[in-house]
Scaffold this active site. Structure first.
Site, short mmCIF file in Angstrom:
data_model
loop_
_atom_site.label_atom_id
_atom_site.label_comp_id
_atom_site.label_asym_id
_atom_site.label_seq_id
_atom_site.Cartn_x
_atom_site.Cartn_y
_atom_site.Cartn_z
N ARG A 24 20.32 44.41 -37.14
CA ARG A 24 19.27 45.42 -37.23
C ARG A 24 19.05 45.87 -38.66
O ARG A 24 17.91 46.14 -39.07
CB ARG A 24 19.61 46.60 -36.32
CG ARG A 24 19.46 46.24 -34.83
CD ARG A 24 20.29 47.14 -33.93
NE ARG A 24 20.04 46.91 -32.51
CZ ARG A 24 20.55 45.90 -31.80
NH1 ARG A 24 21.34 45.00 -32.39
NH2 ARG A 24 20.26 45.76 -30.52
N ASP A 311 30.10 42.88 -23.77
CA ASP A 311 30.65 41.77 -24.56
C ASP A 311 32.18 41.71 -24.50
O ASP A 311 32.78 40.71 -24.88
CB ASP A 311 30.21 41.87 -26.02
CG ASP A 311 28.72 41.56 -26.18
OD1 ASP A 311 28.20 40.77 -25.37
OD2 ASP A 311 28.09 42.11 -27.10
N LYS A 338 24.27 35.27 -20.67
CA LYS A 338 24.74 35.35 -22.05
C LYS A 338 24.69 33.94 -22.66
O LYS A 338 23.95 33.08 -22.20
CB LYS A 338 26.14 35.94 -22.08
CG LYS A 338 26.18 37.45 -21.82
CD LYS A 338 25.57 38.20 -22.99
CE LYS A 338 25.75 39.69 -22.89
NZ LYS A 338 25.21 40.39 -24.08
#
Length: 431
Positions: A24, A311, A338
């Site tokens: 990001r 995760d 995933k």
């Protein structure tokens, strides 16, 4: 089973920078006018894909020492790429970039490797098309993704499942949309996009589970300091929890409340854990210390926690094999889409150690047994970095040599995990 441990693990170390935050920061820095410097970022295959894509949109980016430096003319300076943007196997790059390009009103094609070509993208196509984006997929579901520039308008969108990638794609698109876009989350997913865009000056507001985004024509370049990735720290936390005598401290790791599900689990199992908060502004971070303790309790993971530790499910499954009772993972359908179907990959590979599971469509029950054995079969990576690291920890616990078909995908998030483990390895005598 008699598990004769000849190694324990003691010491203090830092894990690589947070992958989600680094992605990001590269994207938002490229949208911002001026010079953005990202300190201690993760430099991995996925991040390099994001960097290359943003360079092809017109940002100037270079890597020096432990910094990524971005120089950009801002949102209005970026251009349609001349060639297709290649994202490798990075789902984050692929989904966030789609929303970003739609919001910039650019033409682009996004393609990835064979794993990306199997990952569903209709989950971003649906809300982005509601906003007016022109997006085409193979069979209306899979990449390559073709985006044709079009005018976007605001929407109110209720997230059907918790997904930071989908949410972020909508937020990026909303920066270029007319009006006020609202995103409503039932279960709050990781919020790095919201926090960072606010720091860079975007018209974004968060009220509990409602994110409001208004059109933004200007973002200011910033300095970003990336904490360690708690998803990478999770492997060392579990290592310490299952190997007798271990005492590991992971320094300067992200403690973001939308990512701290593993800390919640370690509290529930009554682990010997100390968390020291060093900074609580913006992206909080601190130190996590785990010391080995016997007879830890089993855990239950459901929809409330899933967004905060999706995760970490592979390595928490290894933890579950050594707890005092059955642990259960439910509401984890996201694992099916995933890098691979992680429900299949996790259970198939751990069964090679004689592990036992009751498998559901959305998760599984972990059944501890005294009959775990060393695997006589080669272990399969599924081209998935988290499956590889899960198998590394399981192999260490079972006192056997690594025998994994392909280790190359460690470069996605934690390239030096084996070196880090070596640095805290202590030899002990057999009992």
């Amino acid at each position: 089973m008699t598990n004769r441990i000849k190694k324990t693990f003691k010491g203090s170390l830092e894990v690589p920078g947070d992958k989600s935050i680094t992605h990001r920061a590269v994207m938002i820095g490229s949208l911002s006018k001026g010079t953005t410097t990202i300190y201690k970022p993760l430099i991995s295959d996925d991040i390099l894909r994001t960097i290359q894509c943003m360079k092809e949109l017109g940002a100037y980016i270079h890597i020096e020492d432990e910094r990524i430096v971005i120089e950009s003319g801002g949102l209005l300076s970026l251009n349609s790429p001349k060639e297709a943007l290649y994202t490798g196997n990075s789902g984050t790059t692929t989904r966030l970039l789609t929303g970003l390009i739609a919001g910039l009103k650019l033409n682009a094609e996004i393609k990835g490797d064979s794993t990306i070509q199997k990952r569903p993208m209709n989950r971003i196509k649906i809300p982005l098309e509601e906003m007016g984006a022109n997006i085409s997929l193979i069979n209306d579901e899979y990449p390559p993704i073709k985006i044709q520039k079009s005018e976007l308008t605001s929407i109110t969108y209720e997230m059907p499942v918790a997904s930071a990638q989908v949410k972020s794609a909508i937020i990026f698109a909303a920066l270029g949309a007319k009006g006020e876009t609202k995103i409503i989350e039932k279960n709050i997913s990781r919020n790095h996009t919201e926090l960072m865009l606010a720091d860079f000056g975007a018209n974004i507001r968060v009220d509990n589970n409602i994110i409001t985004v208004k059109r933004t024509d200007y973002l200011n370049a910033q300095e970003v300091r990336v904490p360690g990735d708690i998803s990478s720290a999770a492997f060392l936390m579990v290592l310490a929890a299952i190997i007798p005598g271990s005492d590991i401290t992971i320094r300067n790791v992200s403690l973001n409340e939308t990512r701290n599900g593993i800390i919640t689990i370690f509290k529930k199992i009554d682990a010997n854990m100390t968390v020291t908060v060093k900074n609580n502004d913006g992206e909080p971070y601190g130190d996590i210390r785990i010391k080995y303790k016997e007879n830890l309790k089993p855990f239950m993971i459901n929809e409330t926690l899933i967004p905060k530790l999706i995760d970490e499910i592979p390595i928490l499954t290894v933890l579950g094999l050594f707890l005092n009772g059955k642990s259960t993972i439910k509401d984890a359908q996201e694992l099916r889409v995933k890098e691979t179907d992680r429900i299949v990959a996790v259970t198939n590979e751990l069964k090679k150690f004689n592990a036992s599971f009751n498998i559901f469509d959305d998760g599984y029950e972990i059944i501890p047994t005294n009959n775990l054995t060393q695997s006589i079969e080669q272990l399969k990576s599924y081209s998935d970095h988290r499956i590889i690291m899960m198998l590394i920890i399981m192999t260490i616990k079972m006192n056997q040599k690594l025998n994994i078909d392909d280790m190359s995908h460690l470069n996605v998030s934690y390239p030096n995990i084996l070196d880090d483990i070596d640095s805290i390895t202590k030899e002990v005598d057999y009992e």
